[in-house]
Design a protein around this motif. Structure first.
Motif, short mmCIF file in Angstrom:
data_model
loop_
_atom_site.label_atom_id
_atom_site.label_comp_id
_atom_site.label_asym_id
_atom_site.label_seq_id
_atom_site.Cartn_x
_atom_site.Cartn_y
_atom_site.Cartn_z
N ILE A 1 0.83 -1.20 0.00
CA ILE A 1 0.00 0.00 0.00
C ILE A 1 0.87 1.25 0.00
O ILE A 1 0.60 2.23 -0.72
N LEU A 2 1.94 1.24 0.79
CA LEU A 2 2.83 2.41 0.84
C LEU A 2 3.54 2.61 -0.50
O LEU A 2 3.72 3.76 -0.94
N ILE A 3 3.96 1.53 -1.15
CA ILE A 3 4.58 1.67 -2.46
C ILE A 3 3.59 2.27 -3.45
O ILE A 3 3.89 3.23 -4.19
N PHE A 4 2.38 1.74 -3.46
CA PHE A 4 1.32 2.23 -4.35
C PHE A 4 1.00 3.69 -4.04
O PHE A 4 0.86 4.53 -4.94
N ALA A 5 0.91 4.03 -2.75
CA ALA A 5 0.55 5.39 -2.35
C ALA A 5 1.65 6.38 -2.72
O ALA A 5 1.36 7.52 -3.14
N THR A 6 2.91 5.99 -2.56
CA THR A 6 4.01 6.89 -2.89
C THR A 6 4.04 7.20 -4.38
O THR A 6 4.23 8.35 -4.80
N VAL A 7 3.83 6.17 -5.20
CA VAL A 7 3.79 6.39 -6.65
C VAL A 7 2.60 7.26 -7.03
O VAL A 7 2.70 8.14 -7.89
N ALA B 1 7.69 19.29 -13.67
CA ALA B 1 6.69 18.44 -13.03
C ALA B 1 6.83 16.99 -13.50
O ALA B 1 6.77 16.05 -12.69
N PHE B 2 7.03 16.79 -14.78
CA PHE B 2 7.16 15.44 -15.34
C PHE B 2 8.39 14.74 -14.78
O PHE B 2 8.34 13.57 -14.39
N ALA B 3 9.50 15.47 -14.74
CA ALA B 3 10.75 14.88 -14.26
C ALA B 3 10.68 14.58 -12.76
O ALA B 3 11.14 13.51 -12.31
N LEU B 4 10.12 15.50 -11.98
CA LEU B 4 10.03 15.28 -10.54
C LEU B 4 9.11 14.10 -10.23
O LEU B 4 9.43 13.24 -9.38
N GLY B 5 7.96 14.04 -10.90
CA GLY B 5 7.05 12.91 -10.69
C GLY B 5 7.69 11.59 -11.06
O GLY B 5 7.52 10.58 -10.37
N ALA B 6 8.45 11.57 -12.15
CA ALA B 6 9.12 10.34 -12.59
C ALA B 6 10.17 9.89 -11.57
O ALA B 6 10.28 8.70 -11.26
N SER B 7 10.95 10.83 -11.04
CA SER B 7 11.99 10.46 -10.08
C SER B 7 11.39 9.91 -8.79
O SER B 7 11.95 8.98 -8.19
N LEU B 8 10.24 10.44 -8.36
CA LEU B 8 9.59 9.92 -7.15
C LEU B 8 9.07 8.50 -7.39
O LEU B 8 9.13 7.65 -6.50
N ALA B 9 8.58 8.23 -8.60
CA ALA B 9 8.14 6.87 -8.92
C ALA B 9 9.34 5.92 -8.93
O ALA B 9 9.25 4.78 -8.45
N GLY B 10 10.46 6.37 -9.47
CA GLY B 10 11.66 5.54 -9.45
C GLY B 10 12.16 5.25 -8.06
O GLY B 10 12.69 4.16 -7.78
N LEU B 11 11.98 6.20 -7.16
CA LEU B 11 12.36 6.01 -5.76
C LEU B 11 11.59 4.85 -5.15
O LEU B 11 12.15 3.97 -4.48
N ALA B 12 10.27 4.82 -5.39
CA ALA B 12 9.46 3.71 -4.88
C ALA B 12 9.78 2.41 -5.59
O ALA B 12 9.74 1.33 -4.98
#
Length: 614
Positions: free
Chosen positions: A292-298, A488-499
């Protein structure tokens, strides 16, 4: 120059009409029927409902509720409290600062829906209503009586729009105005939401702590339901119970308190989540918690792209896959084509960095598109990533991802000698593998929340909102739209990669099938977008709640088999119909979806200005 109009000079057309109930029952008997039905519902939950213990929960015991009877007891107690509050009982008025009658309606609906669902479940399991004991019949009749009485009560539908806990002080000031003009206190009383009274700071913090503790209890109970009938009853009770609290004005009141104490709320929410593994006796439900935390972070990362910048991205799950693949390749997996074993900090930087690079490479040529065209291009990117990963097996393409077999046997993380793959003991409580990853993912979620919060309140965040509201107007005001959207696109992508980095180590294996646009198991692009919309676009807590529900509900509805997605889709349709702004919406979007509705031929009320109006 402005003129001042008072409520006496121009009375609201809505206040001239007497509110009426849905049934023709006098108000006194209707109120007594609703309250008495709630009391009888509470009593009936202590009686036996079946003669055999074959139905889960053992409803044969007198004097002690079991299974679904606990949910009926809670909804019955809520009905009783709001029934007494509607009488103006001293000490209970604070339970309904907006409308006790509206809250009573939904509380009684929770009671009747949960009770009759239980009765039909008993009939289906045991072979007919003849298997009911008198307690079950009493509960069914009592809840019907309470619901009928509540429907007959006259009340005006209350406006309970909360002060958004994520709004700035200026936004909260504008919440008390209409069209930017200050409303005179008392005018249009039936249309303006009640302003929660200010309490002592210590009391408000205690209310916040109590709300967080209640949320932890509800989540723990829901995730630990032992059988299918109990989980469905839990959803019914929580759904209508939350609606009752919202109509009563308690949700708006707590939202106001959290807006005044943001740091306390964030710290308390983090501690409440951290306490979850200690409420479990084994590692079973910690597995669901970490996913759930992985899903929520993405989903929170996608909220930057969709909720703040207004860019419809249908291939966002590909960035999660890029991060997972990049981290697995440098984590020492024996199936990795690269003989590299970096520590956790190196792997997480590689995963986030690879997603960031892909975000820039994909966004640079496509972000000049708008609307549906951008959505189609991002959908194509998601499919291209999956097909490329599937074909990079050494025969159809370069040997990078092992094709459909993926990268397997990814080792567990070790940070400062702490092995996440073995059981540890914290404060005498055994903490298993998934609980270890739960705590790690909780820290990463906290980092993502802080990044989102700081970005939202920054100059670039306000530029995102301007682009979302009207890109043409934003460009005319000097905002570099392409650069802002690319950030925005780059920041969102990097947060998804973090998860994705953590996901690779939790699942042991990374395969292309995990990152499709839509499948029956989240996370995927469709579920991620649904989590943002369902929870509330542009907010922090909305996607977190939406992601938790979208992961937990399908996991618990597996017993429906082929009808699982149908039931899940039907629930989403109903939710979007009755709450299109999301469960925890941004106040601006909530007001857009719930503008004042006038009767046919009725003119809108005149604007009421104060001396300080513009």
């Amino acid at each position: 120059m402005t003129t001042q109009t008072t409520a006496a000079d121009s009375p609201s057309p809505r206040k001239d009409k007497a509110p009426t109930g849905l049934l023709s029952i006098p108000e006194g008997p209707a109120r007594a029927l609703a309250t008495g039905g709630g009391i009888l519902t509470v009593i009936s939950s202590f009686l036996a409902w079946t003669w055999t213990a074959a139905f889960p929960g053992d409803l044969t015991v007198y004097g002690y509720p079991g299974g679904l009877q606990w949910l009926v007891l809670i909804s019955g107690a809520l009905t009783t409290l709001y029934g007494l509050a509607s009488y103006g009982v001293k000490g209970l008025r604070s339970l309904a600062p907006a409308s006790a009658d509206a809250a009573l309606k939904f509380a009684s609906l929770a009671a009747v829906a949960t009770t009759w669902y239980t009765l039909f479940a008993i009939s289906n399991t045991l072979g007919g209503l003849a298997n009911l004991e008198p307690g079950g019949w009493i509960a069914g009749i009592a809840t019907l009586a309470a619901f009928i009485g509540a429907l007959a009560l006259p009340f005006e539908p209350p406006h309970t729009y909360p002060v958004d806990s994520e709004d700035s002080g200026w936004e909260q000031f504008k919440h008390r105005t209409r069209n930017g003009l200050t409303i005179i206190k008392g005018a249009f009383a039936a249309e303006e939401p009640p302003i929660p009274r200010k309490l002592n700071s210590s009391v408000e913090i205690l209310v916040i702590i109590a709300a967080l503790a209640l949320g932890l209890m509800v989540f723990t109970y829901g995730i630990g339901t032992e059988y299918d009938e109990l989980f469905i009853g839990f959803l019914i009770t929580v759904g209508f119970g939350f609606a009752a609290l919202s109509k009563a004005g308690l949700v708006a009141q707590v939202s106001t308190y959290t807006a005044r104490h943001r740091n306390v709320t964030l710290t308390g929410a983090f501690l409440a989540a951290a306490a979850f593994p200690f409420t479990q006796s084994d590692d079973q439900y910690a597995t669901i918690g970490v996913y759930i935390l992985i899903f929520a972070t993405v989903a929170l990362g996608l909220n930057i792209v969709v909720g703040l910048a207004g860019l419809l991205d249908l291939g966002y799950v590909a960035f999660l896959g890029v991060g997972a693949y990049a981290a697995s390749m440098v984590s020492g997996a024996p199936t990795s084509p690269f003989d590299i074993h970096l520590p956790f900090w190196g792997a997480i930087l590689v995963g986030a960095g690879a997603s960031l690079v892909f975000g820039v490479l994909i966004g640079a040529p496509t972000l000049r598109l708008r609307g549906d065209y951008l959505a189609i291009v991002t959908l194509g990117f998601g499919e291209i990533f999956r097909l490329a990963a599937n074909n990079s097996d050494g025969s159809s393409g370069p040997d990078i991802t092992n094709g459909s077999n993926g990268i397997s046997s990814i080792p567990n993380l070790k940070i400062f000698g702490f092995d996440f793959g073995i059981e540890h003991s914290i404060l005498g409580q055994p903490i298993g593998r998934f609980a270890n990853y739960f705590f790690l993912m909780l820290l990463i979620t906290l980092v993502v929340v802080l990044v989102f919060r700081r970005s939202e309140n920054s100059r670039i965040g306000r530029a995102w909102v301007a682009i979302r509201e009207d890109e043409t107007a934003a460009l005319a005001m000097g905002i570099n739209g392409f650069r802002v959207k690319l950030i925005a696109f780059a920041l969102g992508a990097s947060l998804a990669g973090l998860a994705g980095t953590v996901q690779a180590h939790v699942t042991y294996t990374v395969t292309p099938e995990q990152y499709q646009f839509a499948n029956s198991v989240p996370p995927n692009s469709a579920f991620l977008l649904a989590a943002v919309v369902l929870g509330g676009m542009g907010t922090i807590s909305g996607p977190l709640v939406g992601a938790a529900l979208l992961y937990l509900i399908p996991n618990k509805l597996q017993f429906l088999g082929d009808y699982q997605l149908f039931a899940f889709g039907l629930a989403l349709v109903l939710l979007m119909r009755f709450r299109p702004e999301g469960l925890i919406p941004n106040r601006r979007r909530q007001l857009e979806f719930h503008e004042t509705e006038l009767d046919p031929g009725e003119t809108p009320p005149p604007t009421v200005l104060s001396k300080t109006g513009v």
